[in-house]
Design a protein around this motif. Structure first.
Motif, PDB file in Angstrom:
ATOM      1  N   GLN A   5      -3.686  11.470   0.789  1.00 30.20           N
ATOM      2  CA  GLN A   5      -2.420  11.653   1.454  1.00 30.20           C
ATOM      3  C   GLN A   5      -2.109  13.206   1.496  1.00 30.20           C
ATOM      4  O   GLN A   5      -2.301  13.925   0.589  1.00 30.20           O
ATOM      5  CB  GLN A   5      -1.215  11.212   0.407  1.00 30.20           C
ATOM      6  CG  GLN A   5      -1.376   9.547   0.326  1.00 30.20           C
ATOM      7  CD  GLN A   5      -1.072   8.997   1.598  1.00 30.20           C
ATOM      8  OE1 GLN A   5      -0.266   9.198   2.332  1.00 30.20           O
ATOM      9  NE2 GLN A   5      -2.105   7.813   2.122  1.00 30.20           N
ATOM     10  N   GLU A  38       1.545   3.339   2.019  1.00 27.42           N
ATOM     11  CA  GLU A  38       2.202   3.730   3.176  1.00 27.42           C
ATOM     12  C   GLU A  38       3.500   2.774   3.222  1.00 27.42           C
ATOM     13  O   GLU A  38       4.382   3.147   3.848  1.00 27.42           O
ATOM     14  CB  GLU A  38       1.462   3.380   4.754  1.00 27.42           C
ATOM     15  CG  GLU A  38       0.736   1.872   4.768  1.00 27.42           C
ATOM     16  CD  GLU A  38      -0.881   1.937   4.307  1.00 27.42           C
ATOM     17  OE1 GLU A  38      -1.391   1.133   4.859  1.00 27.42           O
ATOM     18  OE2 GLU A  38      -0.774   2.916   3.426  1.00 27.42           O
ATOM     19  N   ASP A  39       3.349   1.624   2.781  1.00 28.06           N
ATOM     20  CA  ASP A  39       4.476   0.803   2.542  1.00 28.06           C
ATOM     21  C   ASP A  39       5.631   1.634   1.651  1.00 28.06           C
ATOM     22  O   ASP A  39       6.809   1.411   1.913  1.00 28.06           O
ATOM     23  CB  ASP A  39       4.142  -0.538   1.984  1.00 28.06           C
ATOM     24  CG  ASP A  39       3.292  -1.502   3.064  1.00 28.06           C
ATOM     25  OD1 ASP A  39       3.313  -1.483   4.250  1.00 28.06           O
ATOM     26  OD2 ASP A  39       2.264  -1.805   2.485  1.00 28.06           O
ATOM     27  N   ARG A  91       0.815  -1.208   0.095  1.00 29.22           N
ATOM     28  CA  ARG A  91       0.002  -0.005  -0.161  1.00 29.22           C
ATOM     29  C   ARG A  91       0.872   1.152   0.211  1.00 29.22           C
ATOM     30  O   ARG A  91       2.027   1.329   0.126  1.00 29.22           O
ATOM     31  CB  ARG A  91      -0.818  -0.046   1.216  1.00 29.22           C
ATOM     32  CG  ARG A  91      -1.814  -1.270   1.300  1.00 29.22           C
ATOM     33  CD  ARG A  91      -2.739  -1.141   2.417  1.00 29.22           C
ATOM     34  NE  ARG A  91      -3.674  -2.114   2.562  1.00 29.22           N
ATOM     35  CZ  ARG A  91      -3.784  -3.258   3.214  1.00 29.22           C
ATOM     36  NH1 ARG A  91      -2.575  -3.335   4.215  1.00 29.22           N
ATOM     37  NH2 ARG A  91      -4.704  -4.386   3.446  1.00 29.22           N
ATOM     38  N   LEU A  98       5.608   4.686   0.915  1.00 32.32           N
ATOM     39  CA  LEU A  98       6.425   5.924   1.417  1.00 32.32           C
ATOM     40  C   LEU A  98       7.397   5.562   2.529  1.00 32.32           C
ATOM     41  O   LEU A  98       8.360   6.379   2.556  1.00 32.32           O
ATOM     42  CB  LEU A  98       5.333   6.781   2.069  1.00 32.32           C
ATOM     43  CG  LEU A  98       4.245   7.358   1.110  1.00 32.32           C
ATOM     44  CD1 LEU A  98       3.144   8.039   1.856  1.00 32.32           C
ATOM     45  CD2 LEU A  98       5.154   8.405   0.199  1.00 32.32           C
ATOM     46  N   ALA A  99       7.212   4.318   3.215  1.00 35.41           N
ATOM     47  CA  ALA A  99       8.549   4.073   4.039  1.00 35.41           C
ATOM     48  C   ALA A  99       9.701   3.751   3.392  1.00 35.41           C
ATOM     49  O   ALA A  99      10.594   4.066   3.842  1.00 35.41           O
ATOM     50  CB  ALA A  99       7.951   2.924   5.002  1.00 35.41           C
TER      51      ALA A  99
END
Length: 307
Positions: free
Chosen positions: A93, A53-54, A51, A56-57
């Motif tokens: 976001q 968030e994965d 996803r 962006l990390a």
């Protein structure tokens, strides 16, 4: 310059990445039947959520300020649904990732222009990728047909991209490049970018010569750009030294004002972390002037995708 200094020296755009939510949406290649062996390796490790968030990390250490989402095998019965999904992610976001969307449409299909218009209802929509990669080796096969580039119906769909203000991402193999160069010369109104460094999968002397010739034919057209990405798919055991000659030659062919770097994550994550990949690209580029590095990692993608 240290690794950390290189990571933060200038803003970056990731010009090619994917996200997917297998719990919420349909991706037949990731959910149906046994995992397949493809050019990038075995697809089993990709059968997990990746996803936003994965993503962006993964890019957090690198001052990535914008990104471009590429179509990735969404339910073929609902291609516009993928665009709407990516747009909804961007709108949720605070930083707006992904800032550009490259969707899928079958350009040879009747009524494709109406579908393109529906894609364009999403404000981040920028272009289309319809996979052209066709090869005699089964593991290298993506496209079901090898004759799209000579099909009049496909040509009409390609021309329709210009009327909608859309670009085309071409994923294909070197032996297909001369035909694409002919079409690109005849339809210069469609901005064209070659994905994954032109897929230099065949590394014997004849294969590399075919890659060089095809790349040169495309680079002769000023509206054609190149993504330096996906090299983990064609070099499963890559090192900085194995990537260096391909990257430098590609930039030499297209010039530093028409190349852009991209992660191709999570697919290239089968072979390395994103940090390892971006650090390798930055190390290879380190001898170049800083403004040129910023053009390759940021400015060219911003211009091409209107970010």
């Amino acid at each position: 310059m240290t690794t950390e200094e290189r990571r933060r020296a200038f803003p970056k755009v990731d010009a090619h990445h994917h996200i997917w939510d297998l719990d919420a949406h349909s991706y037949p290649w990731l959910q149906e039947g046994p995992p397949r062996q493809r050019v990038y390796g075995n697809s089993a490790p990709l059968r997990r959520n990746y996803r936003i968030e994965d993503y962006l990390a993964d890019v957090a250490p690198f001052r990535v300020e914008k990104s471009v989402y590429l179509q990735c095998g969404w339910n073929p019965a609902d291609p516009v649904g993928e665009t709407r999904y990516a747009q909804a992610v961007a709108e949720a976001q605070p930083e707006g990732f992904p800032h550009g969307i490259v969707a899928h449409s079958d350009l040879d299909a009747p009524g494709v222009e109406d579908e393109l218009k529906r894609h364009c209802e999403s404000p981040n929509m920028r272009g289309i990728r319809m996979l052209l990669s066709h090869h005699d080796t089964p593991a290298y096969q993506w496209a079901p047909r090898g004759d799209y580039l000579t099909d009049p119906a496909w040509r009409r769909g390609y021309e329709a991209l210009a009327r909608q203000g859309l670009s085309f991402d071409a994923q294909l193999y070197p032996h297909q490049m001369p035909e694409l160069a002919r079409i690109a010369a005849e339809v210069p109104e469609v901005p064209l970018v070659i994905d994954h460094c032109g897929m230099p999968i065949e590394r014997e002397s004849g294969g590399l010569a075919r890659w060089r010739d095809g790349m040169a034919a495309l680079a002769a057209l000023p509206h054609v750009h190149l993504k330096i990405s996906g090299l983990g798919m064609v070099d499963h055991h890559w090192t900085v030294e194995s990537l260096r000659p391909i990257v430098n030659e590609a930039v030499g062919i297209f010039g530093p004002d028409r190349c852009m770097f991209a992660s191709n994550f999570p697919v290239d994550g089968l072979k390395s972390s994103l940090a390892t990949l971006f650090d390798a690209f930055l190390e290879i580029l380190a001898p170049r002037p800083l403004p040129e590095q910023q053009a390759l990692f940021h400015d060219n993608a911003v211009r091409f995708y209107r970010l």
